[in-house]
Design an enzyme around this catalytic site. Structure first.
Site, PDB file in Angstrom:
ATOM      1  N   GLY A 190       0.802  -1.228   0.000  1.00  0.00           N
ATOM      2  CA  GLY A 190       0.000   0.000   0.000  1.00  0.00           C
ATOM      3  C   GLY A 190       0.828   1.269   0.000  1.00  0.00           C
ATOM      4  O   GLY A 190       0.291   2.364  -0.169  1.00  0.00           O
ATOM      5  N   GLU A 191       2.150   1.165   0.194  1.00  0.00           N
ATOM      6  CA  GLU A 191       2.980   2.367   0.172  1.00  0.00           C
ATOM      7  C   GLU A 191       3.086   2.905  -1.244  1.00  0.00           C
ATOM      8  O   GLU A 191       2.985   2.159  -2.210  1.00  0.00           O
ATOM      9  CB  GLU A 191       4.381   2.041   0.729  1.00  0.00           C
ATOM     10  CG  GLU A 191       4.360   1.741   2.210  1.00  0.00           C
ATOM     11  CD  GLU A 191       5.712   1.305   2.739  1.00  0.00           C
ATOM     12  OE1 GLU A 191       6.669   1.198   1.946  1.00  0.00           O
ATOM     13  OE2 GLU A 191       5.800   1.039   3.960  1.00  0.00           O
ATOM     14  N   LYS A 231     -23.029  35.963   5.155  1.00  0.00           N
ATOM     15  CA  LYS A 231     -23.174  34.596   5.662  1.00  0.00           C
ATOM     16  C   LYS A 231     -22.885  34.607   7.158  1.00  0.00           C
ATOM     17  O   LYS A 231     -21.903  35.186   7.606  1.00  0.00           O
ATOM     18  CB  LYS A 231     -22.196  33.673   4.919  1.00  0.00           C
ATOM     19  CG  LYS A 231     -22.565  32.226   5.005  1.00  0.00           C
ATOM     20  CD  LYS A 231     -22.072  31.414   3.822  1.00  0.00           C
ATOM     21  CE  LYS A 231     -20.607  31.151   3.807  1.00  0.00           C
ATOM     22  NZ  LYS A 231     -20.192  30.311   2.676  1.00  0.00           N
ATOM     23  N   ARG A 253     -22.086  32.385  10.531  1.00  0.00           N
ATOM     24  CA  ARG A 253     -21.683  31.053  10.992  1.00  0.00           C
ATOM     25  C   ARG A 253     -22.452  30.701  12.259  1.00  0.00           C
ATOM     26  O   ARG A 253     -22.436  31.435  13.247  1.00  0.00           O
ATOM     27  CB  ARG A 253     -20.164  31.031  11.248  1.00  0.00           C
ATOM     28  CG  ARG A 253     -19.642  29.704  11.732  1.00  0.00           C
ATOM     29  CD  ARG A 253     -18.127  29.611  11.622  1.00  0.00           C
ATOM     30  NE  ARG A 253     -17.696  29.584  10.234  1.00  0.00           N
ATOM     31  CZ  ARG A 253     -17.732  28.501   9.465  1.00  0.00           C
ATOM     32  NH1 ARG A 253     -18.189  27.366   9.940  1.00  0.00           N
ATOM     33  NH2 ARG A 253     -17.322  28.553   8.222  1.00  0.00           N
ATOM     34  N   SER A 261     -19.284  23.533  -2.654  1.00  0.00           N
ATOM     35  CA  SER A 261     -18.979  22.227  -2.066  1.00  0.00           C
ATOM     36  C   SER A 261     -20.282  21.456  -1.856  1.00  0.00           C
ATOM     37  O   SER A 261     -20.712  20.698  -2.718  1.00  0.00           O
ATOM     38  CB  SER A 261     -18.211  22.427  -0.770  1.00  0.00           C
ATOM     39  OG  SER A 261     -17.910  21.190  -0.195  1.00  0.00           O
ATOM     40  N   THR A 262     -20.943  21.668  -0.731  1.00  0.00           N
ATOM     41  CA  THR A 262     -22.228  20.973  -0.510  1.00  0.00           C
ATOM     42  C   THR A 262     -23.344  21.640  -1.305  1.00  0.00           C
ATOM     43  O   THR A 262     -24.420  21.070  -1.464  1.00  0.00           O
ATOM     44  CB  THR A 262     -22.625  21.034   0.970  1.00  0.00           C
ATOM     45  OG1 THR A 262     -22.820  22.413   1.339  1.00  0.00           O
ATOM     46  CG2 THR A 262     -21.570  20.419   1.856  1.00  0.00           C
ATOM     47  N   THR A 298     -24.484  27.046   0.396  1.00  0.00           N
ATOM     48  CA  THR A 298     -24.384  28.509   0.270  1.00  0.00           C
ATOM     49  C   THR A 298     -25.120  29.008  -0.959  1.00  0.00           C
ATOM     50  O   THR A 298     -25.938  29.929  -0.895  1.00  0.00           O
ATOM     51  CB  THR A 298     -22.889  28.912   0.186  1.00  0.00           C
ATOM     52  OG1 THR A 298     -22.220  28.418   1.343  1.00  0.00           O
ATOM     53  CG2 THR A 298     -22.720  30.405   0.081  1.00  0.00           C
TER      54      THR A 298
HETATM   55  C1  R5P Z   1     -16.662  29.821   1.743  1.00  0.00           C
HETATM   56  O1  R5P Z   1     -16.332  30.882   2.270  1.00  0.00           O
HETATM   57  C2  R5P Z   1     -16.602  29.600   0.261  1.00  0.00           C
HETATM   58  O2  R5P Z   1     -16.309  30.783  -0.424  1.00  0.00           O
HETATM   59  C3  R5P Z   1     -17.891  28.996  -0.264  1.00  0.00           C
HETATM   60  O3  R5P Z   1     -18.944  29.901  -0.053  1.00  0.00           O
HETATM   61  C4  R5P Z   1     -18.182  27.721   0.438  1.00  0.00           C
HETATM   62  O4  R5P Z   1     -17.048  26.929   0.488  1.00  0.00           O
HETATM   63  C5  R5P Z   1     -19.277  26.956  -0.244  1.00  0.00           C
HETATM   64  O5  R5P Z   1     -19.492  25.783   0.461  1.00  0.00           O
HETATM   65  P1  R5P Z   1     -20.881  25.050   0.374  1.00  0.00           P
HETATM   66  O6  R5P Z   1     -21.178  24.805  -1.070  1.00  0.00           O
HETATM   67  O7  R5P Z   1     -20.684  23.788   1.151  1.00  0.00           O
HETATM   68  O8  R5P Z   1     -21.895  25.944   1.020  1.00  0.00           O
END
Ligand code: R5P
Length: 285
Positions: free
Chosen positions: A35-36, A186, A188, A215-216, A219
């Site tokens: 696996g290395e 946004k 948090r 990503s997900t 946002t």
């Molecule tokens: C965060 O500050 C980035 O600029 C994007 O807004 C964020 O990474 C988007 O992530 P997701 O699609 O999970 O909301």
């Protein structure tokens, strides 16, 4: 002319070699039976200015280790200099620390420096600053994304930045399309959850939500709902890095977003725009 080396996620090097006619060094990346990792150059890098290409997605830790291995092997084999192009640079979002959490970016930049990498190229790097302690060039896919949106989505639209950080990219994008920029905020909630402040807005016509990363999709979906509620006609989204984790694409389309475009820093189903020419120009071909 630099010698291009493509890591596992470095196919963009092949596009650049095609555009510029520059030499590309093929390499053998494999695994030992236990696996290395195994790496070997299939060409002579002695005296060469080696440029390694590797995008840190979908397996950032492995790509990081592989890149370090390639860089150190290049030096041991007599390369004149080693530069790295990370079209997508991971771990740049986990800098806002919650007590007790790691911020891996600090360890990563030390590892890259220790591997002898003297120049780093990124594209729309999330931190928007040089944290590497070596020469750093941050390139952008925003102008090319803007051209694509004008051609394929709409000939006139408002640009929405879904959070404060995205304002930088939204402005860059909007300069090309001559659009007004609206910035959302946004908030948090905790380490994993954020909400886009549901401000009161009045919109008409088309809208493009611009961000560096999807990503997900959380946002961009929240921003799309706000834009729809504010009365806009159609909503599109553009980003540099389409991570599209899990069922993100499904959530995006369900939120009412008509279409999405991204660059090829990460190869995704919406990577219709290439940053290969931008990188080639920055490498001085
Ligand atoms: C965060 O500050 C980035 O600029 C994007 O807004 C964020 O990474 C988007 O992530 P997701 O699609 O999970 O909301």
């Amino acid at each position: 002319m630099p010698l291009l080396v493509a890591g596992t996620n470095g196919v963009i090097a092949l596009k650049i070699a095609k555009i510029t006619g520059s030499p590309i060094c093929y390499s053998q990346i494999d695994r030992y039976p236990d696996g290395e990792k195994y790496f070997r150059f299939a060409c002579d890098v002695r005296g060469e200015d080696v440029v390694i290409f590797n995008s840190m997605h979908p397996n950032p830790d492995e790509i990081l280790f592989e890149t370090i291995l390639i860089a150190e092997t290049a030096y041991q084999s007599g390369a004149e200099s080693v530069s790295c192009v990370f079209p997508y640079f991971a771990y740049a979002r986990s800098i806002e620390k919650v007590r007790g959490e790691a911020t891996p970016i600090h360890s990563i930049v030390k590892m890259l420096r220790n591997a002898g990498i003297r120049r780093i190229y990124t594209v729309d790097f999330h931190l928007q600053e040089n944290v590497f302690g070596v020469e750093h060039h941050d390139l952008s896919g925003m102008e090319k994304l803007a051209e694509y949106c004008l051609e394929e989505f709409s000939d006139s639209f408002t640009v929405i930045a879904p959070d404060e950080k995205a304002v930088y990219w939204a402005k860059r994008f909007a300069r090309k399309t001559d659009s007004e920029v609206i910035a959302l905020r946004k908030i948090r909630i905790d380490a994993e959850n954020v909400i886009v402040d549901p401000v009161r807005l009045e919109l008409e016509g088309d809208v493009v939500i611009v961000d560096d990363i999807i990503s997900t999709g959380g946002t961009v979906c929240q921003a799309a709902r706000i834009a729809k509620k504010a009365g806009c006609r159609r909503v599109f989204a553009a980003c540099t890095h389409a991570i599209l984790a899990g069922d993100a694409m499904m959530r995006i389309l369900e939120s009412g977003i008509e279409d999405v475009v991204a660059t090829d820093t990460i190869l995704s189903p919406v990577s219709h725009v290439s940053v290969a020419e931008t990188i080639a120009a920055a490498l001085n071909f």
